[in-house]
Design a protein around this motif. Structure first.
Motif, mmCIF file in Angstrom:
data_model
loop_
_atom_site.group_PDB
_atom_site.id
_atom_site.type_symbol
_atom_site.label_atom_id
_atom_site.label_comp_id
_atom_site.label_asym_id
_atom_site.label_seq_id
_atom_site.Cartn_x
_atom_site.Cartn_y
_atom_site.Cartn_z
ATOM 1 N N SER A 102 40.870 -21.769 1.269
ATOM 2 C CA SER A 102 39.763 -20.781 1.715
ATOM 3 C C SER A 102 38.503 -21.409 1.960
ATOM 4 O O SER A 102 38.046 -22.356 1.658
ATOM 5 C CB SER A 102 39.668 -19.390 0.710
ATOM 6 O OG SER A 102 39.282 -20.125 -0.464
ATOM 7 N N GLY A 154 50.241 -25.077 5.847
ATOM 8 C CA GLY A 154 48.989 -24.754 5.098
ATOM 9 C C GLY A 154 47.944 -25.840 5.347
ATOM 10 O O GLY A 154 47.444 -25.718 6.476
ATOM 11 N N HIS A 155 47.347 -26.666 4.467
ATOM 12 C CA HIS A 155 46.345 -27.763 4.974
ATOM 13 C C HIS A 155 46.995 -29.057 4.241
ATOM 14 O O HIS A 155 47.622 -28.952 3.338
ATOM 15 C CB HIS A 155 45.096 -27.359 4.353
ATOM 16 C CG HIS A 155 44.332 -26.323 5.103
ATOM 17 N ND1 HIS A 155 44.147 -24.851 4.671
ATOM 18 C CD2 HIS A 155 43.802 -26.625 6.551
ATOM 19 C CE1 HIS A 155 43.316 -24.489 5.874
ATOM 20 N NE2 HIS A 155 43.088 -25.417 6.869
ATOM 21 N N PRO A 208 44.952 -28.754 9.411
ATOM 22 C CA PRO A 208 46.193 -27.722 9.388
ATOM 23 C C PRO A 208 47.478 -28.356 9.531
ATOM 24 O O PRO A 208 47.718 -29.071 10.140
ATOM 25 C CB PRO A 208 45.679 -26.709 10.435
ATOM 26 C CG PRO A 208 45.110 -27.707 11.472
ATOM 27 C CD PRO A 208 44.261 -28.512 10.731
ATOM 28 N N ARG A 248 49.568 -24.687 1.253
ATOM 29 C CA ARG A 248 49.050 -23.461 1.242
ATOM 30 C C ARG A 248 47.396 -23.385 2.052
ATOM 31 O O ARG A 248 47.006 -24.557 2.329
ATOM 32 C CB ARG A 248 48.473 -23.049 -0.068
ATOM 33 C CG ARG A 248 47.383 -24.086 -0.814
ATOM 34 C CD ARG A 248 47.263 -23.427 -2.541
ATOM 35 N NE ARG A 248 46.560 -24.515 -3.069
ATOM 36 C CZ ARG A 248 45.032 -24.389 -3.052
ATOM 37 N NH1 ARG A 248 44.479 -23.697 -2.233
ATOM 38 N NH2 ARG A 248 44.237 -25.534 -3.635
ATOM 39 N N THR A 249 47.001 -22.400 2.298
ATOM 40 C CA THR A 249 45.696 -22.391 3.234
ATOM 41 C C THR A 249 44.368 -22.546 2.506
ATOM 42 O O THR A 249 44.229 -21.551 1.314
ATOM 43 C CB THR A 249 45.673 -21.178 3.988
ATOM 44 O OG1 THR A 249 46.689 -21.257 5.016
ATOM 45 C CG2 THR A 249 44.243 -21.354 4.927
#
Length: 232
Positions: free
Chosen positions: A90, A135-136, A131, A87-88
């Motif tokens: 924030s 996502g990460h 990245p 997921r990314t």
């Protein structure tokens, strides 16, 4: 004929086996392509497991940090953890992560950003958010800065003792060289012993700290709550 009565241990066994059978039936009747998180939660409810616990276990399955270490003379001098988040992360989560790093390691550190990469460093301690296609990924790594030099110094002093001993034997003046040999040998053993005694504990502590940080990033409360609120 009197009705059969079951002891407490037998009651526990019956319900455990019944729940296991119900869970197995639900799994075998599912689609061959696997189960979704909602389906896992439904099966969990059937056997008395909360959706929160099922969600946490499901997240942990994919988010267990990969660990590695750097060694010198079979002793750990570097620790690393890597976890793919899928997921990314924030901006707010990154800020919380930095605060967590500063609190855990008691260091302010320095921030850097290059394209999609974000970094927090404090000396040899580094946290890198990079990245990926999904996502990460979070990488945490550190190296005990003076460990390699200390171990090398210990070996050097021992080597000097050996060389001094060989030279004294060759020259026939061994008695005069005894103090130097003893000093160099004891100094070398002392440096090696102290360093070797400290490194495992240091590596264990850093590993535990990194595991805790990775777990907090990988399973933030809002993800678990979101999974737990899946409609019954």
């Amino acid at each position: 004929m009197p009705e059969r009565r079951y002891t407490d241990d037998e009651v526990a066994t019956i319900f455990r086996d019944a729940a296991e059978g119900q869970r197995s039936d639900a799994i075998h009747s599912s689609d061959t392509n696997g189960l979704t998180l909602a389906e896992l939660q439904s099966i969990g409810r059937d056997v008395g497991l909360s959706s929160t616990l099922v969600t946490r276990a499901a997240l942990a399955l994919d988010l267990t940090p990969r660990e590695s270490s750097e060694t010198f003379l079979a002793l750990p001098i570097g620790v690393e953890r890597s976890v793919a988040l899928h997921r990314t992360v924030s901006d707010t989560e990154w800020e919380h992560l930095v605060a967590d790093l500063r609190t855990t390691f008691r260091a302010k550190g320095k921030l850097a950003e290059n394209g999609g990469f974000r970094e927090w460093t404090n000396g040899n301690l580094q946290a890198l958010l990079e990245p990926t296609a999904t996502g990460h990924r979070l990488r945490l790594r550190t190296v005990k800065g003076n460990a390699r030099a200390s171990l090398a110094m210990g070996l050097f002093l021992l080597g000097c003792g050996v060389v001094t001993l060989a030279a004294s034997m060759f020259s026939g003046d061994g008695a005069a060289a005894v103090p130097a040999i003893v000093f160099q040998t004891l100094a070398g053993l002392g440096v090696l012993g102290v360093t070797a005694a400290r490194l495992p504990g240091w590596a264990r502590l850093r590993g535990q700290q990194m595991d805790a940080i990775a777990a907090r990033v990988a399973q933030p409360a809002h993800l678990i709550e979101a999974g737990a609120t899946t409609p019954e």
